[in-house]
Design an enzyme around this catalytic site. Sequence first.
Site, mmCIF file in Angstrom:
data_model
loop_
_atom_site.group_PDB
_atom_site.id
_atom_site.type_symbol
_atom_site.label_atom_id
_atom_site.label_comp_id
_atom_site.label_asym_id
_atom_site.label_seq_id
_atom_site.Cartn_x
_atom_site.Cartn_y
_atom_site.Cartn_z
ATOM 1 N N HIS A 99 0.840 -1.205 0.000
ATOM 2 C CA HIS A 99 0.000 0.000 0.000
ATOM 3 C C HIS A 99 0.876 1.258 0.000
ATOM 4 C CE1 HIS A 99 -3.176 2.856 1.196
ATOM 5 N NE2 HIS A 99 -2.226 3.378 1.955
ATOM 6 N N GLU A 100 1.926 1.251 0.800
ATOM 7 C CA GLU A 100 2.800 2.432 0.863
ATOM 8 C C GLU A 100 3.534 2.645 -0.463
ATOM 9 O OE1 GLU A 100 2.217 4.424 3.118
ATOM 10 O OE2 GLU A 100 1.168 3.088 4.482
ATOM 11 N N HIS A 103 1.628 4.788 -2.852
ATOM 12 C CA HIS A 103 1.778 6.243 -2.791
ATOM 13 C C HIS A 103 2.990 6.714 -3.606
ATOM 14 C CE1 HIS A 103 -1.487 6.817 -0.039
ATOM 15 N NE2 HIS A 103 -0.953 6.063 0.902
HETATM 16 ZN ZN LIG Z 1 -1.940 5.325 2.536
#
Ligand SMILES: [Zn+2]
Length: 234
Positions: A99-100, A103
């Site tokens: 998930h990171e 970004h």
């Molecule tokens: Zn996030």
Amino acid sequence: MMFDPLWLVFSIPGLLLGIYAQIRLSAAYGKYSQVGIESGLTGAEAAREILDQSGLKDVPVEEVEGRLTDHYDPAKRALFLSSANYQGRSLAAVGVAAHETGHALQQQAAYGPMKLRMAIVPVTQFASQAYSLVFLGSIFMLWARHFTLFSHLIWIAVGLFAVVTLFQIVTLPVEFDASRRAKEQLSRLGIVRDRESGAVREVLGAAALTYVAGMVSAVLNLLYLVSIARNRNS
Ligand SMILES: [Zn+2]
């Protein structure tokens, strides 16, 4: 100032949703941090793999202290993972790490909502601090029976809190999109097998719900502020 029962009407839904989201996240994260991933990668290794395969070899993956302190810093262009997710070889650790990286991929793609979110960070920090002071000031004016000053201050508080609310709203597409990119990369690179993808979806879905709860709380609080500002004006 008398206790206002209307405040409960506006604050309880967001509060309950927030508690529910935290319970679901703890349950999903707790469960799947005990389930090993078949590919055997740690969160850090999975993040490294996704970044390298996306042309982001220069984005470092670093370990930080704390529980669920994982984040991507767009100013430093660096990814930070909590020790449990950095070292963990679980579905939860790899899901959060991926998930990171989502970004980082957003920044690489100049994803609009992320650019907007970054742009309003400084003004949001100012607005949330100023809001607390102005709101306290307005309550003081009400107590001191300076109704005109109260009316001015409460509308300023509304404006400041609207900025905070906008930030919470813009956060939602950014978080959902990061998870979408994460799941795409995890299956494309074969880091997560098909039969494991449900678990990753569960952990990331629970994390996203905490952002939905934050947004709902902010919107309801803003509506409440508007309602007291309008009441006192009429
Ligand atoms: Zn996030």
